[in-house]
Design a protein around this motif. Sequence first.
Motif, PDB file in Angstrom:
ATOM      1  N   ASP A 106       1.498  -9.420   7.121  1.00 11.32           N
ATOM      2  CA  ASP A 106       2.361  -8.975   6.011  1.00 11.32           C
ATOM      3  C   ASP A 106       2.175  -7.485   5.765  1.00 11.32           C
ATOM      4  O   ASP A 106       1.055  -6.981   5.840  1.00 11.32           O
ATOM      5  N   PHE A 107       3.262  -6.837   5.443  1.00 11.03           N
ATOM      6  CA  PHE A 107       3.230  -5.399   5.180  1.00 11.03           C
ATOM      7  C   PHE A 107       4.322  -5.137   4.152  1.00 11.03           C
ATOM      8  O   PHE A 107       5.496  -5.009   4.485  1.00 11.03           O
ATOM      9  N   VAL A 108       3.948  -5.160   2.878  1.00  7.64           N
ATOM     10  CA  VAL A 108       4.935  -5.135   1.792  1.00  7.64           C
ATOM     11  C   VAL A 108       5.018  -3.762   1.133  1.00  7.64           C
ATOM     12  O   VAL A 108       3.992  -3.170   0.806  1.00  7.64           O
ATOM     13  N   GLY A 109       6.221  -3.305   0.887  1.00  5.95           N
ATOM     14  CA  GLY A 109       6.336  -2.046   0.182  1.00  5.95           C
ATOM     15  C   GLY A 109       7.718  -1.442   0.309  1.00  5.95           C
ATOM     16  O   GLY A 109       8.620  -2.098   0.819  1.00  5.95           O
ATOM     17  N   PRO A 110       7.905  -0.213  -0.082  1.00  7.55           N
ATOM     18  CA  PRO A 110       6.898   0.622  -0.739  1.00  7.55           C
ATOM     19  C   PRO A 110       6.727   0.213  -2.182  1.00  7.55           C
ATOM     20  O   PRO A 110       7.693  -0.065  -2.859  1.00  7.55           O
ATOM     21  N   LEU A 111       5.489   0.189  -2.657  1.00  4.58           N
ATOM     22  CA  LEU A 111       5.213  -0.248  -4.024  1.00  4.58           C
ATOM     23  C   LEU A 111       4.757   0.943  -4.879  1.00  4.58           C
ATOM     24  O   LEU A 111       4.335   1.965  -4.354  1.00  4.58           O
TER      25      LEU A 111
ATOM     26  N   ARG B 141      -1.685  -7.790   4.717  1.00  4.16           N
ATOM     27  CA  ARG B 141      -2.557  -8.940   4.925  1.00  4.16           C
ATOM     28  C   ARG B 141      -2.605  -9.146   6.422  1.00  4.16           C
ATOM     29  O   ARG B 141      -1.571  -9.199   7.086  1.00  4.16           O
TER      30      ARG B 141
ATOM     31  N   ARG C 158      -5.019  -9.655   0.345  1.00  6.20           N
ATOM     32  CA  ARG C 158      -3.965  -8.656   0.258  1.00  6.20           C
ATOM     33  C   ARG C 158      -4.634  -7.356  -0.181  1.00  6.20           C
ATOM     34  O   ARG C 158      -5.259  -7.317  -1.224  1.00  6.20           O
TER      35      ARG C 158
ATOM     36  N   ARG D  42      12.186  -1.170   7.036  1.00  2.32           N
ATOM     37  CA  ARG D  42      12.657  -1.234   5.656  1.00  2.32           C
ATOM     38  C   ARG D  42      11.750  -0.450   4.710  1.00  2.32           C
ATOM     39  O   ARG D  42      12.220   0.204   3.790  1.00  2.32           O
ATOM     40  N   VAL D  43      10.439  -0.558   4.939  1.00  2.36           N
ATOM     41  CA  VAL D  43       9.496   0.175   4.097  1.00  2.36           C
ATOM     42  C   VAL D  43       9.683   1.673   4.318  1.00  2.36           C
ATOM     43  O   VAL D  43       9.726   2.465   3.372  1.00  2.36           O
TER      44      VAL D  43
END
Lengths: 470, 283
Positions: B84-89, B37, B44, B23-24
Motif C-alpha cells: 500500500d502507498f497512500v497519498g498525498p496526505l 505498508r 502503516r 496518482r500520488v
Amino acid sequence: MQNRLSGRPKMPQRPPKERIKDFEEVPLGLPEWAAVEEAKRCLQCKKPQCVQGCPVEIDIPGFLKLVAEGRFEDAIAKIKEKNSLPAICGRVCPQETQCEEKCVLGKKGQPIAIGYLERFVADYEREKGIRPPSAPSWNGHRVAVIGSGPAGLTCAGDLAKMGYQVTIFEALHAPGGVLVYGIPEFRLPKSIVAQEVDYVRSLGVEIELSCVVGKTLTIDDLREEGYEAFFIGTGAGLPYFLNIPGENLNGIYSANEFLTRTNLMKAYLFPEFDTPVKIGRRVAVIGGGNVAMDAARCALRLGAEEVCLVYRRTKKEMPARVEEVERAEEEGVNCIILTNPVRFIGNDNGWVTGIECIQMELGEPDESGRRRPVPIPGSEFVIPIDTVVVAIGQGPNPLLLETIKGLALNKKGYIAADPQTGATSLPGVFAGGDIVTGAATVISAMGAGKRAARSIDLYLKDPNKFPQWR
Amino acid sequence: MFKILKKQVLTPEIKLMVIDAPRVARKAKAGQFVILRINDQGERIPLTIADFDPEKGTVTIIFQEVGKTTMMLGEMEAGDTILDFVGPLGKEMEEKNFGHVVCVGGGVGIAPTFPKARALKEAGNRVTSIIGARTASMLFWEDKMREVSDKLYVTTDDGSYGEKGFVTTVLERVLEQEKVDLVIAVGPVMMMKMTSLLTKKHGVPTLVSLNPIMVDGTGMCGCCRVSVNGQCKFTCVDGPIFDGHAVDFDELLSRQRIYLEEEKRALEKYLATRAKEEAHYAE
C-alpha cells in the motif's frame, strides 16, 4: 437433547471465562431445528409491521416462511433481493428496536428472533458456498461510491444489480469501513465481512483500496474519468475528545485509534502483526455506547486486569444495545455510572495515571429526551488508571468535505442531504449514512445506501427528476 | 501494489526509493506525506514525500532505518513492490513569496526540506539553506539543496565535514546578521524545538513539519494529535506543517516514545529471524 422450543430461543454463546481469552466469536448461532421451530411461530401477517421496521425492506415473513419449510437456500435468496450483507446484519443490527420491535407477537409475548434467523440462513449459505449471482448486462453508466462501509457497499450492490458499473473508492487498505476497523472480531468475524464484500464484488462492483478521495483523486477527477453520479458514504470518522486537561497524555486513546489498532491492524496478534497497542493493568473506557462496549471487551481480551466504563448517566440511558451491555458485564466490565471525567492526571514521564471524576445526578430531560446529567459540587474523586479509551462519539471527518467546492453542510458539519433521496447540493452527488445523520447503526446506513441507489437510478434515467439541480 | 523503480543508498542507514505511484505523483505538493505498508502483517507508516514527478508518475521517499518496518523496506530492491502507498496526505505548504526564507534540514529531514526549498525558490524567495548531520557519512543531497538555494551552509556535529556544530549554530549567526522573514525546519523533534526556541527569541516566524506516530493518516484515529497553541490538532489533516512557536514539543517528544518497548521487541524478533535465515543459507 431438547428439540422443542418453549418460546423464543436464546442464542447459544461461549461462556464468559473462556471467551475473554481470545477474539473468537461469542454467540454461536442457532441450531437448524431451533431456527425452523422459531420461524414457525411467525403469524405471516397480511400487513407485516416488521418490514416497516426494516430500513432495507427485507420481505421478513417471506423469508421466515421459507425457513419454516426448511428451504434455507430460498430463504437467503429472498433476503438477498433486498440485502447484500445478511451475515453482517444478522450479527450487528439492533433488531430489538427495528423489525422485532414491530413484530405483532411482541405485543403479548416475545417477538420472533428475526435477527437470529437472518444470521442462521446467511451462515447456512456461507457453509454451503455462496452462489454467485448472475450479473446483469451493463447499462452504459458509471457510478463512483466513496467509502466501503455499510452504506457504500449497499449502494454499490444495489446499483450493480440494476446494471450500473460501480467503483468503490476506499481510503484504508481493507474494504468494510467500520465493519473492519471498528467492530471487533468477536462480534463480527472479519472473514465474514470479507465474504460479504466478495459477494458485492461478484455483482460486478470494483473496489479501489488505499485511495483517498479528496486527496488522491477529487470528485472532479472522477467526473473526467467518466463517472456520472456519486455516492458519498464516508461515515462519521472524526473522533471526539472530552477537551479536558491532560487528554494528550500517553495511554489515552480515542476509541477509533484503539479499535483500529486492535481490529484492522490486528494488534492482539503483535508481534506476529507489526502494529502494537498498549494496555495497562487498569483500563477505563469513557462512554456508554456500543463502541464503548466494544473497546471495553477488547481491553479485557488484550490482558487488562480491570476494565471499567465511566458513564455520566445511568445504565438505563446507555445508548448501547442491552445485549452488548449484558455481555460486557458478564465478562467482568464494571460500569461506573453517574460519573464524568474532569481532568486526566499523569506522571513525570507523560503517562496517564488517573482520572479525576465528578459525580453526577440526573436533572430535567434535555433535547435528546434523556435526563440531563448535572455535576454534584464537591464530589470529585480520582480513579487510578493506566489506560484510557475515549468513546464519546464521532463527528464528520472534514478531509473529503473540505475538498468538494459547493457541497452544502448542515449546522453540525455533516453533509446536507435529502433524507429520502440522498441528494446533496451538487448535481449528481448523493450522500447517506453517518456522514449525513451522525453516528448511527449499520442498518440505518444501509437503508440510506439503498435509497440513494434508487435515486441515482432515477437521476441517471432522467435528470429532470431532480429539479433542484437544473 | 506499488513498484520500486529505483533504489539508492544515500548513507549506510538512509535510503532513497523512487516509487511508481502515478496518482500520488499527480497530486503531490511540497510538505505532504504518504502512508505505506509493506505486507499484510505490516504496520502503516508515514513518510514525507522527498520529491515527485507528475509526468513520470513517480514519488521519491527517503527514510532512515530505525525500526522493523524501515529496515525491511531498506532491504527491498528495485523491482520489488510495496503493498500500500497512500497519498498525498496532509496539507501542502503555502507557496508564496515571503522574502528571505531560511530552510533548515536535519538528518533525514534534509529530504523533505528539498521540495520545500525548491517550491519557495520557484515562488521568488531568496532561499538560504542550512543542512546538518551527525557526521559526514550521514549527509546527503548537498548538491540538490545547493541547486535550489541562494546560499547553503553545511554542519556536522563532529566537524567531519562542513562546519562543526548544529544547524542552530549557523542559524543563530544568520539571524543575527541578516533579515529573515521565515524559517522552515524539518528534522528530529529536538532539532525543531531548539530551532523554534531560537527563532522565537529573534521574532522570526517559523514553520515546522511534524512526524508523530500515525495509523490511518486521514483524521480518523486521532493518534497523531499534537497541542498547538493549547489546542488539540491532528497532524495528519491539520498539519503536518505547524507554527513552531505554538507547538508543544515536549508533549510530542513524549508521545513519540509511546511504543519504544514494542518497537524494540519487534525489531529484535525481526533481527533474530533474519540472522537465523542467513545462517541457514550460509550452511
